[in-house]
Design a protein around this motif. Structure first.
Motif, PDB file in Angstrom:
ATOM      1  N   ALA A   1      25.789  41.313  26.155  1.00 24.22           N
ATOM      2  CA  ALA A   1      24.881  41.113  25.022  1.00 24.22           C
ATOM      3  C   ALA A   1      25.652  41.042  23.708  1.00 24.22           C
ATOM      4  O   ALA A   1      25.358  40.206  22.843  1.00 24.22           O
ATOM      5  N   LEU A   2      26.660  41.903  23.548  1.00 25.91           N
ATOM      6  CA  LEU A   2      27.460  41.890  22.328  1.00 25.91           C
ATOM      7  C   LEU A   2      28.254  40.599  22.217  1.00 25.91           C
ATOM      8  O   LEU A   2      28.342  39.995  21.136  1.00 25.91           O
ATOM      9  N   GLN A   3      28.807  40.136  23.323  1.00 32.04           N
ATOM     10  CA  GLN A   3      29.550  38.875  23.318  1.00 32.04           C
ATOM     11  C   GLN A   3      28.635  37.707  22.950  1.00 32.04           C
ATOM     12  O   GLN A   3      29.034  36.815  22.195  1.00 32.04           O
TER      13      GLN A   3
ATOM     14  N   VAL B   1      27.959  37.688  19.219  1.00 31.16           N
ATOM     15  CA  VAL B   1      29.087  37.119  18.462  1.00 31.16           C
ATOM     16  C   VAL B   1      29.024  35.588  18.513  1.00 31.16           C
ATOM     17  O   VAL B   1      29.206  34.909  17.488  1.00 31.16           O
ATOM     18  N   LYS B   2      28.748  35.032  19.682  1.00 35.25           N
ATOM     19  CA  LYS B   2      28.636  33.573  19.814  1.00 35.25           C
ATOM     20  C   LYS B   2      27.493  33.044  18.959  1.00 35.25           C
ATOM     21  O   LYS B   2      27.622  32.003  18.308  1.00 35.25           O
ATOM     22  N   TYR B   3      26.375  33.772  18.990  1.00 41.46           N
ATOM     23  CA  TYR B   3      25.223  33.364  18.190  1.00 41.46           C
ATOM     24  C   TYR B   3      25.565  33.391  16.703  1.00 41.46           C
ATOM     25  O   TYR B   3      25.267  32.445  15.963  1.00 41.46           O
TER      26      TYR B   3
ATOM     27  N   PHE C   1      14.935  36.154  12.728  1.00 42.99           N
ATOM     28  CA  PHE C   1      16.338  35.894  13.016  1.00 42.99           C
ATOM     29  C   PHE C   1      17.108  37.185  13.294  1.00 42.99           C
ATOM     30  O   PHE C   1      16.957  38.178  12.564  1.00 42.99           O
ATOM     31  N   PRO C   2      17.930  37.202  14.334  1.00 41.81           N
ATOM     32  CA  PRO C   2      18.719  38.410  14.634  1.00 41.81           C
ATOM     33  C   PRO C   2      19.748  38.712  13.543  1.00 41.81           C
ATOM     34  O   PRO C   2      20.393  37.808  13.021  1.00 41.81           O
ATOM     35  N   LYS C   3      19.855  39.962  13.208  1.00 44.15           N
ATOM     36  CA  LYS C   3      20.935  40.457  12.351  1.00 44.15           C
ATOM     37  C   LYS C   3      21.577  41.632  13.070  1.00 44.15           C
ATOM     38  O   LYS C   3      20.948  42.258  13.930  1.00 44.15           O
ATOM     39  N   PHE C   4      22.798  41.931  12.716  1.00 44.82           N
ATOM     40  CA  PHE C   4      23.522  42.975  13.449  1.00 44.82           C
ATOM     41  C   PHE C   4      22.789  44.313  13.376  1.00 44.82           C
ATOM     42  O   PHE C   4      22.725  45.049  14.354  1.00 44.82           O
TER      43      PHE C   4
ATOM     44  N   HIS D   1      21.373  36.784  27.183  1.00 44.61           N
ATOM     45  CA  HIS D   1      21.026  37.321  25.855  1.00 44.61           C
ATOM     46  C   HIS D   1      21.354  36.338  24.727  1.00 44.61           C
ATOM     47  O   HIS D   1      22.427  35.744  24.696  1.00 44.61           O
ATOM     48  N   PHE D   2      20.394  36.209  23.823  1.00 42.88           N
ATOM     49  CA  PHE D   2      20.451  35.395  22.611  1.00 42.88           C
ATOM     50  C   PHE D   2      20.392  33.899  22.865  1.00 42.88           C
ATOM     51  O   PHE D   2      20.344  33.115  21.909  1.00 42.88           O
ATOM     52  N   GLU D   3      20.353  33.478  24.130  1.00 41.20           N
ATOM     53  CA  GLU D   3      20.127  32.058  24.373  1.00 41.20           C
ATOM     54  C   GLU D   3      18.710  31.678  23.965  1.00 41.20           C
ATOM     55  O   GLU D   3      18.456  30.546  23.549  1.00 41.20           O
TER      56      GLU D   3
END
Length: 254
Positions: free
Chosen positions: A238-240, A243-245, A130-133, A196-198
Motif C-alpha cells: 500500500a505504501l509503495q 508513492v507511485k500515486y 484526493f488522497p494525502k499522506f 491499492h490506489f489503483e
C-alpha cells in the motif's frame, strides 16, 4: 442496455458463491459476468465451474494484482456499462438497476459509487477526496488519536451529512459502475499499481471525461477485511502504491 461486470479473485472460496448468488437476482437482459482468477490455490475456480458454468472464468497462471486482473476483462468487453465488483460484495435486489437508471438519466456521469454498508447495516466510511499522506496515516490511528479521527472524517466525508448524489474525487474500487466507453478511453487501470490506489488513480482519469458521483440512495454490502491494516506485507504494498500515486499526480490539479 448492455452491462458487464468483472470480479478478480484470489483464494476467495469462502466468499465467491455469496456474491454470485446476489448477482443472479439482477433483472437485466444483457448482463455478463467475467471472473479473472489470479492463480488461486484454494478451490475458488472449482466452485465457480461447478456452480456457475455459464460465467466466463479466466484463469491466470500468476497473481496479476487487482487492476491488471480487471484489465484482462476490460479488454474483452463490449457494453454500455461495466461494473467492478469485489468478491466480498453482496448486492440486494434492484440496487444495480437503480444505479444504472441514475446513469441513464445523467449522461454526464462516467463513474458512480454507491453507499457501502457493513454486514450489520452500518455505513463503511471509505475515501471520497484526493488522497494525502496525512489521510493515509490516519486510517491506522483514527481510534487512538483525535487528530487522526478528524483527518479520516475529512477523507471519507464522514463529517458531512450526504443525502443526495454529490461529486467526489475518489471512488472505491470495491464497487464501481463505469461508462464503458470512458473506461476504454482511459485504458482501464494503471498496471503500475499491484494493489491499492489503483481505484484513486482510475477515478482521476475518469474525471477528465465527466462526473464521478457518490449516490447515497443506492447501496451494496462489503465484507471489508482491511488487510492493509492487519498485514505488514500488504501495508508495504500500500505504501509503495501511494508513492507511485503521488509521483504521478503531484503536479496535477485534477
Amino acid at each position: 442496455m448492455r452491462v458487464t461486470a468483472s470480479i478478480v479473485t484470489y483464494n476467495n472460496a469462502d466468499e465467491i458463491i455469496s456474491v454470485l448468488q446476489s448477482l443472479s437476482k439482477i433483472k437485466i437482459d444483457n448482463f455478463k459476468i467475467i471472473i479473472v482468477d489470479n492463480a488461486s490455490t484454494d478451490n475458488t475456480k472449482e466452485l465457480i465451474e461447478k456452480n456457475y458454468s455459464e460465467i466466463e472464468l479466466i484463469k491466470s497462471d500468476t497473481n496479476l494484482g487487482f487492476g491488471a486482473g480487471h484489465n484482462v476483462a476490460i479488454r474483452k468487453i463490449e457494453s454500455d456499462y461495466h461494473i467492478f465488483i469485489n468478491p466480498d460484495i453482496t448486492v440486494e435486489e434492484n440496487q444495480i438497476e437503480k444505479m444504472l437508471g441514475y446513469m441513464e438519466q445523467h449522461k454526464e456521469v462516467v463513474l458512480l459509487t454507491p453507499k457501502v454498508l457493513n454486514k450489520d447495516g452500518t455505513e463503511q466510511y471509505l475515501p471520497k477526496i484526493f488522497p494525502k499522506f496525512k489521510y493515509i496515516i490516519s486510517g491506522s490511528f483514527e481510534h487512538k488519536s483525535k487528530l487522526c479521527h478528524k483527518w479520516r472524517s475529512q477523507y471519507t466525508l464522514r463529517n458531512k451529512l450526504i443525502t443526495q448524489p454529490v461529486e467526489i474525487q475518489y471512488s472505491t474500487g470495491c464497487f464501481m459502475v463505469c461508462r464503458t466507453e470512458t473506461l476504454k478511453k482511459v485504458g482501464g487501470f494503471d498496471e503500475r499499481y499491484f494493489l491499492h490506489f489503483e481505484d484513486a488513480d482510475l477515478t482521476r482519469e475518469m474525471m477528465k471525461h465527466g462526473k464521478v458521483i457518490y449516490n447515497p440512495n443506492v447501496y451494496v454490502t462489503h465484507g471489508w477485511h482491511r488487510d492493509n491494516v492487519k498485514d505488514k506485507k500488504i501495508r508495504k504494498i500500500a505504501l509503495q502504491s501511494w508513492v507511485k500515486y503521488f509521483m504521478k499526480w503531484r503536479f496535477s490539479s485534477k
